[in-house]
Design a protein around this motif. Structure first.
Motif, PDB file in Angstrom:
ATOM      1  N   SER A  10       1.552   6.563   1.519  1.00 42.67           N
ATOM      2  CA  SER A  10       0.966   7.649   0.741  1.00 42.67           C
ATOM      3  C   SER A  10      -0.133   8.355   1.530  1.00 42.67           C
ATOM      4  CB  SER A  10       0.431   7.138  -0.601  1.00 42.67           C
ATOM      5  OG  SER A  10      -0.715   6.350  -0.409  1.00 42.67           O
ATOM      6  N   PHE A  11      -0.826   7.622   2.397  1.00 36.18           N
ATOM      7  CA  PHE A  11      -1.845   8.236   3.240  1.00 36.18           C
ATOM      8  C   PHE A  11      -1.225   9.269   4.172  1.00 36.18           C
ATOM      9  CE2 PHE A  11      -4.166   8.350   7.276  1.00 36.18           C
ATOM     10  CZ  PHE A  11      -5.393   8.813   6.824  1.00 36.18           C
ATOM     11  N   PHE A  12      -0.068   8.943   4.745  1.00 37.92           N
ATOM     12  CA  PHE A  12       0.564   9.845   5.701  1.00 37.92           C
ATOM     13  C   PHE A  12       1.360  10.967   5.049  1.00 37.92           C
ATOM     14  CE2 PHE A  12      -0.019   6.120   8.504  1.00 37.92           C
ATOM     15  CZ  PHE A  12      -0.736   6.755   9.496  1.00 37.92           C
ATOM     16  N   PHE A  13       1.831  10.777   3.817  1.00 40.01           N
ATOM     17  CA  PHE A  13       2.698  11.773   3.197  1.00 40.01           C
ATOM     18  C   PHE A  13       2.047  12.544   2.048  1.00 40.01           C
ATOM     19  CE2 PHE A  13       5.580   8.713   5.176  1.00 40.01           C
ATOM     20  CZ  PHE A  13       6.217   9.578   6.042  1.00 40.01           C
ATOM     21  N   GLY A 119       3.666  20.982  -1.118  1.00 39.24           N
ATOM     22  CA  GLY A 119       4.016  20.415   0.175  1.00 39.24           C
ATOM     23  C   GLY A 119       2.813  20.141   1.051  1.00 39.24           C
ATOM     24  N   GLU A 120       3.084  19.850   2.310  1.00 36.42           N
ATOM     25  CA  GLU A 120       1.999  19.447   3.214  1.00 36.42           C
ATOM     26  C   GLU A 120       1.050  20.586   3.558  1.00 36.42           C
ATOM     27  OE1 GLU A 120       3.697  19.543   7.695  1.00 36.42           O
ATOM     28  OE2 GLU A 120       4.540  17.981   6.403  1.00 36.42           O
ATOM     29  N   THR A 130      -3.313  21.360  -9.278  1.00 38.91           N
ATOM     30  CA  THR A 130      -2.266  20.374  -9.544  1.00 38.91           C
ATOM     31  C   THR A 130      -2.721  18.917  -9.553  1.00 38.91           C
ATOM     32  OG1 THR A 130      -1.625  20.336  -7.205  1.00 38.91           O
ATOM     33  CG2 THR A 130      -0.430  21.876  -8.642  1.00 38.91           C
ATOM     34  N   LYS A 131      -3.966  18.650  -9.217  1.00 40.70           N
ATOM     35  CA  LYS A 131      -4.455  17.263  -9.163  1.00 40.70           C
ATOM     36  C   LYS A 131      -5.587  17.042 -10.163  1.00 40.70           C
ATOM     37  CE  LYS A 131      -1.693  16.134  -5.877  1.00 40.70           C
ATOM     38  NZ  LYS A 131      -0.440  15.556  -6.307  1.00 40.70           N
ATOM     39  N   LYS A 132      -5.378  16.122 -11.075  1.00 39.09           N
ATOM     40  CA  LYS A 132      -6.373  15.823 -12.107  1.00 39.09           C
ATOM     41  C   LYS A 132      -7.717  15.412 -11.507  1.00 39.09           C
ATOM     42  CE  LYS A 132      -7.192  13.217 -16.313  1.00 39.09           C
ATOM     43  NZ  LYS A 132      -6.631  12.327 -17.314  1.00 39.09           N
ATOM     44  N   GLU A 141       2.948  19.633 -11.119  1.00 33.45           N
ATOM     45  CA  GLU A 141       3.655  20.010  -9.904  1.00 33.45           C
ATOM     46  C   GLU A 141       4.166  21.424 -10.100  1.00 33.45           C
ATOM     47  OE1 GLU A 141       7.795  18.910  -7.559  1.00 33.45           O
ATOM     48  OE2 GLU A 141       7.019  17.518  -9.041  1.00 33.45           O
ATOM     49  N   VAL A 142       4.021  22.264  -9.097  1.00 28.79           N
ATOM     50  CA  VAL A 142       4.577  23.604  -9.180  1.00 28.79           C
ATOM     51  C   VAL A 142       6.074  23.455  -8.952  1.00 28.79           C
ATOM     52  CG1 VAL A 142       4.516  25.959  -8.303  1.00 28.79           C
ATOM     53  CG2 VAL A 142       2.429  24.591  -8.303  1.00 28.79           C
TER      54      VAL A 142
END
Length: 178
Positions: A10-13, A119-120, A130-132, A141-142
Motif C-alpha cells: 500500500s505504501f508503494f501503490f 490514480g498515481e 476523495t479521502k476522509k 472514488e471518482v
C-alpha cells in the motif's frame, strides 16, 4: 508477514499526499487560461466541484451547470476540472477546452486547468475530496466524468453525487438551497 507485505504494497501503490492542505480554502489551482483560482475567495459560498470532459455522454451537463451557476450566483460557485481519466474523453489542451466550453455551452463559471482526478497522478485537490482523512466527511472514488462534490459555506465537504445525477436534480438543488 502477510500484513507487513500488504502495508508495504500500500505504501508503494497509494498516491503520495502531495502536500494536501487541511482546508479547501488553502487550495490555489491554475485555471484554463493560466491564471489562478484561489478557493479562499469563496469563503461563505457553497462550492460545487465537477470533473468534466468534452467528449462524454454527460458533457451536456455543462448547460445545467451554467444555469445553476447563474441562478445561485450569490451563494454558489461552480468550478469545473477537466480530466482525461475516463475513456480519453478530454484529449484537448487547456485552450481547446476553454474554446469548446465557451462556444458550445456559454460556460462562465471558473474552469481549472486539466488535471488528473484519480490514480498515481491525482491532483491534491482530488486527494482532499476523495479521502476522509483530509475532508472529514467520507472516502469516495471518482468513477466517471461529471461526478459532483459539494462544499458548504464553511468549507466542509457535505455531498457527493455520481455522474448520472444531473446538476439540476432535486437533491442537488435542495442541498444548494439548504
Amino acid at each position: 508477514m502477510f500484513v507487513k507485505l500488504m502495508l508495504l504494497m500500500s505504501f508503494f501503490f497509494t498516491p503520495a499526499p502531495k502536500d494536501v492542505p487541511k482546508s479547501i480554502y488553502n487550495f490555489k489551482v491554475e485555471d484554463l487560461s493560466g491564471g489562478q483560482i484561489d478557493f479562499a475567495k469563496y469563503k461563505g459560498k457553497k462550492i460545487l466541484i465537477v470533473n468534466t470532459a468534452s467528449k462524454c455522454g454527460y458533457t451536456p451537463q455543462y448547460e445545467a451547470l451554467e444555469k445553476l451557476y447563474k441562478k445561485y450566483s450569490g451563494k454558489l460557485v461552480i468550478i469545473g476540472f477537466p480530466a482525461n481519466n475516463f475513456g480519453a474523453q478530454e484529449p484537448g489542451t487547456n485552450a481547446e477546452i476553454e474554446t469548446f466550453c465557451t462556444k458550445n455551452y456559454g460556460v462562465s463559471f471558473p474552469m481549472a486547468a486539466k488535471i488528473s482526478v484519480k490514480g498515481e497522478n491525482i491532483d491534491p485537490l482530488y486527494l482532499w475530496l476523495t479521502k476522509k482523512k483530509y475532508n472529514n466527511f467520507q472516502d469516495s472514488e471518482v468513477k466517471w466524468n461529471f461526478q459532483k462534490y459539494l462544499i458548504d459555506e464553511k468549507g466542509n465537504l457535505v455531498n457527493v453525487w455520481m455522474s448520472n445525477v444531473t446538476p439540476d436534480a432535486a437533491e442537488v438543488v435542495a442541498a444548494i438551497e439548504k
